[in-house]
Design a protein around this motif. Sequence first.
Motif, PDB file in Angstrom:
ATOM      1  N   MET A   1       0.841  -1.201   0.000  1.00 43.89           N
ATOM      2  CA  MET A   1       0.000   0.000   0.000  1.00 43.89           C
ATOM      3  C   MET A   1       0.879   1.255   0.000  1.00 43.89           C
ATOM      4  O   MET A   1       1.884   1.300   0.723  1.00 43.89           O
ATOM      5  N   GLU A   2       0.480   2.252  -0.810  1.00 48.03           N
ATOM      6  CA  GLU A   2       1.275   3.474  -0.865  1.00 48.03           C
ATOM      7  C   GLU A   2       1.128   4.251   0.442  1.00 48.03           C
ATOM      8  O   GLU A   2       0.052   4.307   1.031  1.00 48.03           O
ATOM      9  N   LYS A   3       2.252   4.842   0.858  1.00 50.60           N
ATOM     10  CA  LYS A   3       2.218   5.641   2.082  1.00 50.60           C
ATOM     11  C   LYS A   3       1.329   6.857   1.875  1.00 50.60           C
ATOM     12  O   LYS A   3       1.301   7.413   0.776  1.00 50.60           O
ATOM     13  N   LYS A   4       0.648   7.299   2.952  1.00 49.29           N
ATOM     14  CA  LYS A   4      -0.179   8.512   2.866  1.00 49.29           C
ATOM     15  C   LYS A   4       0.708   9.697   2.514  1.00 49.29           C
ATOM     16  O   LYS A   4       1.814   9.831   3.049  1.00 49.29           O
ATOM     17  N   LYS A   5       0.196  10.563   1.645  1.00 46.91           N
ATOM     18  CA  LYS A   5       1.005  11.706   1.209  1.00 46.91           C
ATOM     19  C   LYS A   5       1.154  12.743   2.334  1.00 46.91           C
ATOM     20  O   LYS A   5       0.202  13.047   3.040  1.00 46.91           O
ATOM     21  N   TYR A  28      16.441  10.291   3.338  1.00 46.04           N
ATOM     22  CA  TYR A  28      15.567  10.657   2.234  1.00 46.04           C
ATOM     23  C   TYR A  28      16.388  11.112   1.029  1.00 46.04           C
ATOM     24  O   TYR A  28      17.485  11.682   1.178  1.00 46.04           O
ATOM     25  N   ASP A  29      15.828  10.891  -0.168  1.00 50.39           N
ATOM     26  CA  ASP A  29      16.476  11.330  -1.404  1.00 50.39           C
ATOM     27  C   ASP A  29      16.141  12.811  -1.625  1.00 50.39           C
ATOM     28  O   ASP A  29      15.000  13.156  -1.948  1.00 50.39           O
ATOM     29  N   VAL A  30      17.142  13.687  -1.432  1.00 49.09           N
ATOM     30  CA  VAL A  30      16.888  15.132  -1.507  1.00 49.09           C
ATOM     31  C   VAL A  30      17.361  15.746  -2.832  1.00 49.09           C
ATOM     32  O   VAL A  30      17.494  16.970  -2.937  1.00 49.09           O
ATOM     33  N   THR A  31      17.599  14.895  -3.826  1.00 45.55           N
ATOM     34  CA  THR A  31      18.103  15.378  -5.117  1.00 45.55           C
ATOM     35  C   THR A  31      17.240  16.512  -5.684  1.00 45.55           C
ATOM     36  O   THR A  31      17.759  17.542  -6.111  1.00 45.55           O
ATOM     37  N   ASP A  32      15.925  16.315  -5.661  1.00 49.09           N
ATOM     38  CA  ASP A  32      15.028  17.322  -6.229  1.00 49.09           C
ATOM     39  C   ASP A  32      15.153  18.656  -5.482  1.00 49.09           C
ATOM     40  O   ASP A  32      15.091  19.729  -6.077  1.00 49.09           O
ATOM     41  N   LEU A  33      15.356  18.586  -4.167  1.00 50.27           N
ATOM     42  CA  LEU A  33      15.502  19.800  -3.354  1.00 50.27           C
ATOM     43  C   LEU A  33      16.814  20.519  -3.655  1.00 50.27           C
ATOM     44  O   LEU A  33      16.896  21.745  -3.609  1.00 50.27           O
ATOM     45  N   LEU A  42       8.694  20.674  -4.510  1.00 48.24           N
ATOM     46  CA  LEU A  42       9.697  19.636  -4.749  1.00 48.24           C
ATOM     47  C   LEU A  42       9.199  18.316  -4.174  1.00 48.24           C
ATOM     48  O   LEU A  42       8.338  18.318  -3.289  1.00 48.24           O
ATOM     49  N   THR A  43       9.771  17.229  -4.641  1.00 47.49           N
ATOM     50  CA  THR A  43       9.313  15.937  -4.122  1.00 47.49           C
ATOM     51  C   THR A  43      10.477  15.119  -3.560  1.00 47.49           C
ATOM     52  O   THR A  43      11.621  15.250  -3.993  1.00 47.49           O
ATOM     53  N   ILE A  44      10.116  14.303  -2.578  1.00 46.91           N
ATOM     54  CA  ILE A  44      11.057  13.307  -2.069  1.00 46.91           C
ATOM     55  C   ILE A  44      10.525  11.966  -2.589  1.00 46.91           C
ATOM     56  O   ILE A  44       9.526  11.458  -2.072  1.00 46.91           O
ATOM     57  N   PRO A  45      11.140  11.443  -3.653  1.00 44.66           N
ATOM     58  CA  PRO A  45      10.616  10.242  -4.272  1.00 44.66           C
ATOM     59  C   PRO A  45      10.642   9.052  -3.310  1.00 44.66           C
ATOM     60  O   PRO A  45      11.424   9.034  -2.356  1.00 44.66           O
ATOM     61  N   ASN A  46       9.803   8.090  -3.546  1.00 43.42           N
ATOM     62  CA  ASN A  46       9.660   6.869  -2.737  1.00 43.42           C
ATOM     63  C   ASN A  46       8.998   7.094  -1.377  1.00 43.42           C
ATOM     64  O   ASN A  46       8.581   6.160  -0.717  1.00 43.42           O
ATOM     65  N   GLU A  47       8.951   8.334  -0.922  1.00 37.91           N
ATOM     66  CA  GLU A  47       8.386   8.604   0.410  1.00 37.91           C
ATOM     67  C   GLU A  47       6.999   9.224   0.314  1.00 37.91           C
ATOM     68  O   GLU A  47       6.336   9.417   1.342  1.00 37.91           O
TER      69      GLU A  47
END
Length: 210
Positions: A1-5, A28-33, A42-47
Motif C-alpha cells: 500500500m502506498e504511504k499517505k502523502k 531521504y532522497d533530496v536530489t530534487d531539493l 519539490l518531491t522526495i521520491p519513494n516517500e
Amino acid sequence: MEKKKIRIALTKGRIENKAVDLLKKIGYDVTDLLEKGRRLILTIPNENIEVVLAKAADVITYVEHGVCDLGVVGKDTIMEHGGKFYEIADLGFGRCKFALAVKKGNDFYCGYGVKTVATKYPEVTRNFFENKGIDVDIVKIEGSVELAPLVGLSDGIVDIVETGTTLKENGLEVVEDVAPVSARLIANTVSIKLKQERILEIVNLIKENL
Ligand code: PRP
C-alpha cells in the motif's frame, strides 16, 4: 500500500539548507531539493512527500490552513505570529536569540521617561515589556533594525542576535536576552490525527538524527 502523502512547508533560506541536510541524514532522497532552480514544489521520491518552499510567516499560514501537514519554521516567527498548530519538535538548528540592545554604554532602564524600542517583532517586544510591567513605545521596522538607535529613532532595539557581529560593528550591545530561538517542526492539528502514523514515523526519524 502506498504511504499517505505528506506535504511539508519549509522556510526558504538559512533554515531550508539545514532542513535539507537533516532530511538527507534521515535517509531521504533530496536530489530534487538540491536541484530546485526556481521551483517552489519539490518531491522526495519513494516517500510520497512533497516539500513546498515559503517565507517563514507563510509556512505557518499553510500549516494552519491544512494545505501542508508539517512545517519547518523559526521560533522567532512562531512567537511573533502565533496561530493554531502544534509545535512538535525543536530541530536544534537555526539557533540564535531575541535580545534587547542599545548603543554601547547607554543605560536603557535609567530615568522615568517612556523609552522607544524599534523592532521587526512588535508582538515579541510587547509581550517582553508587558511581562516586566514596563511601558514602552514600539516602532515597527522592516529590516536592519540596528540603524534605529544610531540615527536617534529609538532608545533600543529588540532583534535577532546570532553571532553578535551586526551589533558589534554598529556600536551596539546586548542589555538583556529576551528569548532563545531555533527552528521548530510544526504540524496541522487535523493532520496529526488523520496521518498520525506517518507523522510519527517522520518525527521519530528526525529525533533519532538530531
Ligand atoms: C538578522 C538580524 C540581525 C542579524 C544578526 O538580520 O535582524 O540584523 O541577522 O546576526 P548576527 O548577530 O550574526 O550579526 P537578517 O540577516 O535576517 O536581515 P534583516 O536585517 O533584514 O532583518
